[in-house]
Design a protein around this motif. Structure first.
Motif, PDB file in Angstrom:
ATOM      1  N   ALA A  85      62.974  68.293  83.641  1.00 20.91           N
ATOM      2  CA  ALA A  85      63.316  67.353  82.558  1.00 20.91           C
ATOM      3  C   ALA A  85      63.991  68.194  81.225  1.00 20.91           C
ATOM      4  CB  ALA A  85      62.166  66.366  82.106  1.00 20.91           C
ATOM      5  N   ALA A  86      63.424  69.241  80.995  1.00 22.11           N
ATOM      6  CA  ALA A  86      63.563  69.907  79.805  1.00 22.11           C
ATOM      7  C   ALA A  86      63.315  71.551  80.000  1.00 22.11           C
ATOM      8  CB  ALA A  86      62.775  69.255  78.655  1.00 22.11           C
ATOM      9  N   VAL A  87      63.688  72.168  78.853  1.00 17.50           N
ATOM     10  CA  VAL A  87      63.608  73.525  78.885  1.00 17.50           C
ATOM     11  C   VAL A  87      63.570  74.185  77.379  1.00 17.50           C
ATOM     12  CG1 VAL A  87      66.390  74.199  78.777  1.00 17.50           C
ATOM     13  CG2 VAL A  87      64.891  75.874  79.676  1.00 17.50           C
ATOM     14  N   TRP A  88      62.742  74.989  77.113  1.00 12.28           N
ATOM     15  CA  TRP A  88      62.686  75.798  75.984  1.00 12.28           C
ATOM     16  C   TRP A  88      63.098  77.207  75.948  1.00 12.28           C
ATOM     17  CZ3 TRP A  88      57.577  73.743  72.904  1.00 12.28           C
ATOM     18  CH2 TRP A  88      57.458  72.432  72.914  1.00 12.28           C
ATOM     19  N   ASP A 125      63.052  74.695  66.222  1.00 15.80           N
ATOM     20  CA  ASP A 125      61.776  75.329  65.551  1.00 15.80           C
ATOM     21  C   ASP A 125      61.470  76.776  65.725  1.00 15.80           C
ATOM     22  OD1 ASP A 125      59.966  75.880  67.607  1.00 15.80           O
ATOM     23  OD2 ASP A 125      59.919  73.526  67.844  1.00 15.80           O
ATOM     24  N   ALA A 126      60.652  77.469  64.749  1.00 19.37           N
ATOM     25  CA  ALA A 126      60.370  78.619  64.482  1.00 19.37           C
ATOM     26  C   ALA A 126      59.020  79.112  65.237  1.00 19.37           C
ATOM     27  CB  ALA A 126      60.366  79.040  63.058  1.00 19.37           C
ATOM     28  N   THR A 127      58.722  78.713  66.359  1.00 21.90           N
ATOM     29  CA  THR A 127      57.632  78.801  67.329  1.00 21.90           C
ATOM     30  C   THR A 127      57.775  79.669  68.468  1.00 21.90           C
ATOM     31  OG1 THR A 127      57.509  76.772  68.419  1.00 21.90           O
ATOM     32  CG2 THR A 127      56.503  76.894  66.286  1.00 21.90           C
ATOM     33  N   GLY A 128      59.176  80.222  68.486  1.00 24.20           N
ATOM     34  CA  GLY A 128      59.274  81.100  69.649  1.00 24.20           C
ATOM     35  C   GLY A 128      58.517  82.403  69.550  1.00 24.20           C
ATOM     36  N   PRO A 129      58.714  83.351  70.781  1.00 25.23           N
ATOM     37  CA  PRO A 129      57.955  84.546  70.637  1.00 25.23           C
ATOM     38  C   PRO A 129      58.118  85.473  69.728  1.00 25.23           C
ATOM     39  CG  PRO A 129      58.970  83.862  72.895  1.00 25.23           C
ATOM     40  CD  PRO A 129      59.447  82.961  72.002  1.00 25.23           C
ATOM     41  N   ALA A 130      57.213  86.227  69.180  1.00 27.34           N
ATOM     42  CA  ALA A 130      57.425  87.061  68.167  1.00 27.34           C
ATOM     43  C   ALA A 130      57.845  86.377  66.507  1.00 27.34           C
ATOM     44  CB  ALA A 130      58.117  88.324  68.683  1.00 27.34           C
ATOM     45  N   GLY A 131      57.611  85.085  66.691  1.00 28.08           N
ATOM     46  CA  GLY A 131      57.924  84.333  65.501  1.00 28.08           C
ATOM     47  C   GLY A 131      59.561  84.171  65.580  1.00 28.08           C
ATOM     48  N   GLY A 132      60.244  84.153  66.730  1.00 34.26           N
ATOM     49  CA  GLY A 132      61.574  83.739  66.462  1.00 34.26           C
ATOM     50  C   GLY A 132      61.852  82.332  66.801  1.00 34.26           C
ATOM     51  N   MET A 133      63.210  81.872  66.855  1.00 37.78           N
ATOM     52  CA  MET A 133      63.267  80.510  66.981  1.00 37.78           C
ATOM     53  C   MET A 133      63.137  80.162  68.608  1.00 37.78           C
ATOM     54  SD  MET A 133      64.179  79.908  63.896  1.00 37.78           S
ATOM     55  CE  MET A 133      64.717  78.057  64.511  1.00 37.78           C
ATOM     56  N   LEU A 134      63.089  78.886  68.578  1.00 28.85           N
ATOM     57  CA  LEU A 134      62.628  78.286  69.905  1.00 28.85           C
ATOM     58  C   LEU A 134      63.630  77.127  70.032  1.00 28.85           C
ATOM     59  CD1 LEU A 134      60.813  78.583  72.598  1.00 28.85           C
ATOM     60  CD2 LEU A 134      59.479  77.040  71.419  1.00 28.85           C
ATOM     61  N   LEU A 135      64.518  76.903  71.019  1.00 33.87           N
ATOM     62  CA  LEU A 135      65.485  75.777  71.220  1.00 33.87           C
ATOM     63  C   LEU A 135      64.927  74.853  72.282  1.00 33.87           C
ATOM     64  CD1 LEU A 135      69.172  77.174  70.664  1.00 33.87           C
ATOM     65  CD2 LEU A 135      67.210  76.379  68.809  1.00 33.87           C
ATOM     66  N   GLY A 136      64.966  73.537  72.235  1.00 31.19           N
ATOM     67  CA  GLY A 136      64.554  72.653  73.166  1.00 31.19           C
ATOM     68  C   GLY A 136      65.679  71.980  73.935  1.00 31.19           C
ATOM     69  N   ILE A 137      66.161  71.852  75.048  1.00 32.32           N
ATOM     70  CA  ILE A 137      67.160  71.020  75.479  1.00 32.32           C
ATOM     71  C   ILE A 137      66.608  69.985  76.791  1.00 32.32           C
ATOM     72  CG2 ILE A 137      68.861  71.188  77.205  1.00 32.32           C
ATOM     73  CD1 ILE A 137      69.967  73.777  76.034  1.00 32.32           C
TER      74      ILE A 137
END
Length: 731
Positions: A85-88, A125-137
């Protein structure tokens, strides 16, 4: 037992986080150009950010996503979470779309490419690995076969240790190394059935008994085969926790018995809020798949159940379930009974292993208010085979209180309580229609009700547990009195757990009853953490028609407290009492008036209120009385019709007699013949002059809802080893 115990996958099967350019799929000619617009209001974020998370969290390099925006491919990005249903994912090469951007995507792994998948960017949002960005589709209109392919990929990655549940289940861990506690836990587990699993060797075992014939106590196990190489870890299920028992060795004696020494330590791990049990009756689940309506799942057998969850058998290839999937219309059927409906969210999916079928675990709740009652009855019947709801039989409970000796506590006699019988029966009749604020657990047998324990929501987030009574003698066909005590405790305390506002379990514990030490001993270690409260008091009884003698006192102005005086009182309480004490009694500004609690009781046709009176000299408040009223018949020792006195300035004790007289007038106006005074001051002069009866010492006891499962595990252990012999009490 170990579906959430996921290990690291072998490094040799990991994939590079940045895939080479020659793995990028060709641009299909039939993919429409993306539309850079704001997302429509119908976009559902739950698919991406639900409590259970979208599918599985992937290890670095396990899988990547290639994105096509317009006519441009972006460098493959490492996937953090994935479901059908989704991917981050973490963006690469400066790719940073706006919310609502429509994209086409291919999933890339060692198995090849899956796609194209159409989707919309719904989270940045900024909750990705190593403080990077995280996109959700969020994917749209995923074909069923493509969804099945994604699930197969995730299952393979999970088996390799490269994927785990996206939501890390909250765990409560406790290391047990005290010898007497270890023995208590082992006895409790044996009494509960003793079933376990040797970790690693996956050998099912059963602890049958303790062998006391040698100097060193040993555990006797029923085991179908050898356990492999020592040392061993054995997982065994307790009340609502997994107990990991560590033993150094195993031997087979001359009688062919499998024996181990007593463990030197046990690790208790709790994942769940509610206890689960295997279903005894035939219960089935049917639903239409929320993403692929053409998939209809019919009559899947339910394996276990709790007030907040179920698990059932699944067909991994055809049912297409995955963590995070929301299911809004699930039909439950119990044998020939009418169906009831629930909604839920998938928490885990476990493949078939060791001969057990694949299963799916859901967090669930009734779909509508009309399903609420049937759902509670269904779960109660499965969880509790020996106890019932006693609010429907108040006459029988009254008979139990007579026969148990409850009416002889604190120097009283049955004649004292007889005038209260009518109000007790009437209260029980109304209580049966108010299960959200009142409940009662009873143990029936051939000779009537053997034991009873009541609970009532008396403050905004606090449930009072009270009126524990047990018929003398051994019940017909019951193994032991301890079993009765355990079962009514488990049932009575599970009702408050259904209340979304539940924060505290409270009790007024008789200081002369040995079983009370089980409560106090448990609460003491949590005092410094603010998760419990223990306040000693002496319980006094006052007759509303009497009048205290204030003749030797100065005359004080006594009346209803002004707003500033209540604020003064609350400030004084905060300086002298723990936060747990204040919160559990609603001695905080936002809830002090008991408005929400009074509303709930009024809706049930019953009363609950609080008043404050102050005694003043020259307009300055010296002391205050917090006066509470509860529905007559709730507690036979009038614990809801109670007064507490607090000093606001030095010398305030001199006003206590007059404050108690003011309380007497108030209770008379409410038609109350008597009330309880919870004395927390050592001064005894006002007690004698106020003509109060002494009902003995006690402790106000409160524990946070956070540690209630641990308290029930504590009760589970104690009632298995017979450390306490309970007597009826005023709790």
């Amino acid at each position: 037992m170990r579906e959430d115990d996921l290990g690291e996958g072998p490094p040799s099967v990991r994939f590079p986080s940045r895939l080479p350019t020659d793995l990028r799929p060709p641009i299909p000619s039939d993919i429409p150009p993306p539309d850079f617009t704001e997302p429509p209001p119908s976009v559902r974020f739950q698919r991406v950010s639900g409590e259970a998370g979208p599918g599985y969290r992937l290890k670095e390099g396990a899988c990547a996503i290639a994105l096509l925006v317009g006519d441009r491919w972006h460098t493959p990005c490492g996937i953090v979470r994935l479901s059908p249903a989704a991917v981050w994912f973490t963006p690469s090469d400066g790719f940073m779309p706006r919310l609502g951007t429509r994209v086409s995507a291919f999933l890339l792994s060692s198995k090849g490419a899956v796609g194209p998948l159409q989707g919309t960017v719904v989270s940045i949002d900024a909750t990705g690995p190593a403080g990077g960005m995280l996109l959700g589709i969020q994917f749209t209109s995923v074909p069923r076969q493509v969804g099945r392919t994604i699930l197969h990929l995730l299952q393979e990655l999970h088996a390799l240790g490269l994927a785990e549940l996206a939501r890390s289940l909250s765990r409560v861990r406790e290391q047990i190394d005290d010898t007497s506690r270890i023995r208590a836990v082992v006895r409790a587990l044996i009494n509960a059935g003793g079933e376990g699993l040797v970790v690693g060797a996956e050998v099912p075992v059963k602890a049958e008994k303790l062998d006391l014939r040698t100097e060193q106590t040993r555990i006797v196990w029923d085991s179908p085969r050898e356990w492999g190489t020592p040392p061993y870890i054995i997982d065994m299920g307790g009340y609502n926790s997994i107990h990991r028992i560590h033993v150094p060795s195993v031997e087979v004696d001359a009688e062919g018995r499998t024996l181990t020494p007593m463990p030197t330590r046990i690790e208790r791990v709790r994942h769940r809020w509610f206890r689960r049990c295997k279903v005894r009756r035939s219960i089935t689940v049917s639903y239409r798949h929320p993403l692929w309506p053409e998939v209809t799942v019919s009559a899947r057998p339910v394996i276990d159940i709790s007030f907040a969850g179920i698990s059932f058998e699944v067909d991994m290839d055809n049912d297409l379930v995955f963590p995070g999937l929301e299911m809004t219309d699930i039909e439950l059927r119990v044998e020939d009974e009418p169906p009831l409906y629930i909604h839920g969210e998938v928490r885990y999916v476990v493949p078939a292993r060791n001969g057990a079928p694949a299963r799916c675990g859901l967090k669930v709740a009734p779909r509508s208010p009309k399903d609420d009652g049937p759902w509670m009855r269904l779960v109660s019947q499965e969880l509790h085979t020996t106890t019932q709801n006693g609010t429907e039989t108040p006459e029988s409970v009254w008979g139990l209180l007579q026969q148990s000796g409850y009416f002889n506590l604190s120097g009283k006699s049955p004649d004292h309580f007889e005038p209260m019988k009518k109000s007790f029966i009437e209260f029980g009749t109304r209580a049966a229609a108010a299960p959200r604020i009142i409940c009662q657990a009873v143990w029936p047998s051939e000779r009537g009700i053997e034991a009873s324990l009541s609970a009532a929501k008396v403050y905004a987030g606090s449930w009072l547990v009270h009126q524990l009574a047990k018929r003398p003698g051994r019940a017909p066909g019951v193994a032991h009195t301890r079993q009765i005590l355990r079962d009514i405790y488990l049932r009575a305390f599970e009702y408050p757990q259904l209340d979304p506002a539940f924060q505290w379990a409270i009790a007024f514990i008789d200081g002369e009853v040995s079983w009370s030490m089980a409560h106090v001993d448990f609460a003491k270690p949590y005092l410094e953490q603010g998760l419990s409260a223990i306040e000693p008091f002496r319980l006094r009884e006052a007759q509303s028609a009497d009048w205290g003698d204030p003749s030797t006192d100065e005359h004080f102005d006594v009346g209803q407290a002004a707003h500033f005086e209540i604020a003064w009182l609350l400030d004084e309480l905060a300086r002298n009492h723990s936060q747990a004490y204040l919160e559990s009694l609603d001695f905080v500004p936002e809830r002090f008036d008991l408005a929400e609690t009074a509303r709930l009781w009024k809706e049930a046709g019953m009363s609950r209120e609080r008043m404050v009176f102050t005694a003043r000299r020259a307009g300055v408040p010296l002391a205050a009385a917090i006066v509470e009223v509860g529905e007559t018949g709730t507690n036979l020792f009038r614990l809801l019709d109670c007064v507490r006195l607090y000093v606001l300035r030095p010398g305030g004790e001199a006003t206590f007699v007059q404050l108690l007289n003011e309380a007497r007038m108030f209770y008379r106006s409410k038609g109350k013949s008597s009330f309880a005074y919870i004395q927390q001051h050592a001064d005894g002069d006002h007690v004698e002059r106020s003509k109060l009866n002494d009902l003995g010492p006690g402790n106000y006891w409160a524990i946070s809802a956070q540690i209630l499962p641990e308290f029930l595990e504590h009760v589970y252990e104690l009632t298995a080893i017979g450390r306490y012999k309970p007597k009826p009490g005023k709790e």
